[in-house]
Design a protein around this motif. Structure first.
Motif, PDB file in Angstrom:
ATOM      1  N   ALA A  57      53.051  85.025 -18.623  1.00  0.00           N
ATOM      2  CA  ALA A  57      54.102  83.999 -18.624  1.00  0.00           C
ATOM      3  C   ALA A  57      53.571  82.636 -18.175  1.00  0.00           C
ATOM      4  O   ALA A  57      54.269  81.634 -18.320  1.00  0.00           O
ATOM      5  N   CYS A  58      52.367  82.596 -17.673  1.00  0.00           N
ATOM      6  CA  CYS A  58      51.777  81.343 -17.184  1.00  0.00           C
ATOM      7  C   CYS A  58      51.446  80.430 -18.368  1.00  0.00           C
ATOM      8  O   CYS A  58      50.703  80.835 -19.274  1.00  0.00           O
ATOM      9  N   PRO A  59      51.965  79.207 -18.381  1.00  0.00           N
ATOM     10  CA  PRO A  59      51.656  78.286 -19.485  1.00  0.00           C
ATOM     11  C   PRO A  59      50.148  78.038 -19.644  1.00  0.00           C
ATOM     12  O   PRO A  59      49.665  77.907 -20.775  1.00  0.00           O
ATOM     13  N   ASP A  60      49.418  78.004 -18.539  1.00  0.00           N
ATOM     14  CA  ASP A  60      47.972  77.813 -18.641  1.00  0.00           C
ATOM     15  C   ASP A  60      47.291  79.001 -19.326  1.00  0.00           C
ATOM     16  O   ASP A  60      46.348  78.824 -20.102  1.00  0.00           O
ATOM     17  N   MET A  61      47.763  80.210 -19.047  1.00  0.00           N
ATOM     18  CA  MET A  61      47.205  81.389 -19.716  1.00  0.00           C
ATOM     19  C   MET A  61      47.513  81.329 -21.211  1.00  0.00           C
ATOM     20  O   MET A  61      46.670  81.674 -22.048  1.00  0.00           O
ATOM     21  N   GLN A  62      48.713  80.890 -21.558  1.00  0.00           N
ATOM     22  CA  GLN A  62      49.058  80.778 -22.980  1.00  0.00           C
ATOM     23  C   GLN A  62      48.155  79.763 -23.685  1.00  0.00           C
ATOM     24  O   GLN A  62      47.739  79.980 -24.824  1.00  0.00           O
ATOM     25  N   MET A  63      47.826  78.662 -23.010  1.00  0.00           N
ATOM     26  CA  MET A  63      46.916  77.677 -23.586  1.00  0.00           C
ATOM     27  C   MET A  63      45.529  78.298 -23.781  1.00  0.00           C
ATOM     28  O   MET A  63      44.902  78.125 -24.826  1.00  0.00           O
ATOM     29  N   LEU A  64      45.049  79.022 -22.785  1.00  0.00           N
ATOM     30  CA  LEU A  64      43.750  79.674 -22.869  1.00  0.00           C
ATOM     31  C   LEU A  64      43.710  80.650 -24.050  1.00  0.00           C
ATOM     32  O   LEU A  64      42.765  80.655 -24.842  1.00  0.00           O
ATOM     33  N   LEU A  65      44.754  81.469 -24.160  1.00  0.00           N
ATOM     34  CA  LEU A  65      44.792  82.448 -25.248  1.00  0.00           C
ATOM     35  C   LEU A  65      44.897  81.770 -26.611  1.00  0.00           C
ATOM     36  O   LEU A  65      44.365  82.277 -27.605  1.00  0.00           O
ATOM     37  N   LYS A  66      45.543  80.615 -26.666  1.00  0.00           N
ATOM     38  CA  LYS A  66      45.603  79.847 -27.915  1.00  0.00           C
ATOM     39  C   LYS A  66      44.195  79.401 -28.315  1.00  0.00           C
ATOM     40  O   LYS A  66      43.828  79.481 -29.491  1.00  0.00           O
ATOM     41  N   TRP A  67      43.407  78.919 -27.342  1.00  0.00           N
ATOM     42  CA  TRP A  67      42.028  78.529 -27.640  1.00  0.00           C
ATOM     43  C   TRP A  67      41.249  79.712 -28.206  1.00  0.00           C
ATOM     44  O   TRP A  67      40.468  79.556 -29.136  1.00  0.00           O
ATOM     45  N   VAL A  68      41.465  80.892 -27.618  1.00  0.00           N
ATOM     46  CA  VAL A  68      40.755  82.086 -28.076  1.00  0.00           C
ATOM     47  C   VAL A  68      41.210  82.438 -29.495  1.00  0.00           C
ATOM     48  O   VAL A  68      40.383  82.635 -30.396  1.00  0.00           O
ATOM     49  N   ARG A  69      42.530  82.528 -29.703  1.00  0.00           N
ATOM     50  CA  ARG A  69      43.060  82.880 -31.030  1.00  0.00           C
ATOM     51  C   ARG A  69      42.566  81.910 -32.105  1.00  0.00           C
ATOM     52  O   ARG A  69      42.261  82.323 -33.219  1.00  0.00           O
ATOM     53  N   ASN A  70      42.536  80.621 -31.773  1.00  0.00           N
ATOM     54  CA  ASN A  70      42.121  79.590 -32.732  1.00  0.00           C
ATOM     55  C   ASN A  70      40.603  79.467 -32.835  1.00  0.00           C
ATOM     56  O   ASN A  70      40.107  78.596 -33.554  1.00  0.00           O
TER      57      ASN A  70
END
Length: 140
Positions: A57-70
């Motif tokens: 739920a952490c917005p920073d974790m979501q940003m990190l995972l977006k970098w990984v996915r992309n």
């Protein structure tokens, strides 16, 4: 994306536990990654203070995972695997995202092996952290 671009994830979860500071985590991990040939751009460093057990739920974790996915990063470096999550289900989700993106989790003080055995060990480390957090919450 160059597969030698890495992000750094640094997290503290409480003010009163004996945790390395965010800047010290970043300095330690960034130096370690660079020694291994990774490039760590300043805009790929995340320092977060997140106390919830729901790390996804952490917005920073979501940003990190977006970098990984992309595929903006080929790896994420962190000081210890327990800086990611303390829930096994969430760790399994994170590992799936990394596997699909062909990215690496590089934990300086708790290396993660590749393959099924490495994933199993990462889940066991996460389970041990969950027990530790639960005991601390209970005041043990």
């Amino acid at each position: 994306m160059s597969d030698k671009i890495a992000a750094v994830w640094a997290r503290v979860s409480t003010e009163n536990r004996q945790e390395p500071s965010l800047p010290s985590q970043v300095a330690d991990v960034k130096t370690w990654l660079e020694e291994q040939g990774w490039t760590v751009p300043d805009d790929k460093i995340i320092m977060t203070h997140w106390t919830s057990k729901n790390t996804l739920a952490c917005p920073d974790m979501q940003m990190l995972l977006k970098w990984v996915r992309n595929r903006e990063v080929g790896a994420v470096g962190l000081l210890h695997l327990d800086r990611f999550v303390c829930r096994m289900g969430q760790m399994a989700q994170i590992m799936d995202i990394f596997r699909e993106a062909e990215a690496e989790i590089l934990a300086k003080n708790s290396p993660v092996q590749t393959g099924t055995m490495g994933e199993a060990m990462a889940l066991l480390v996460t389970l041990a952290k969950a027990f530790q957090v639960d005991r601390a919450d209970e005041g043990s």
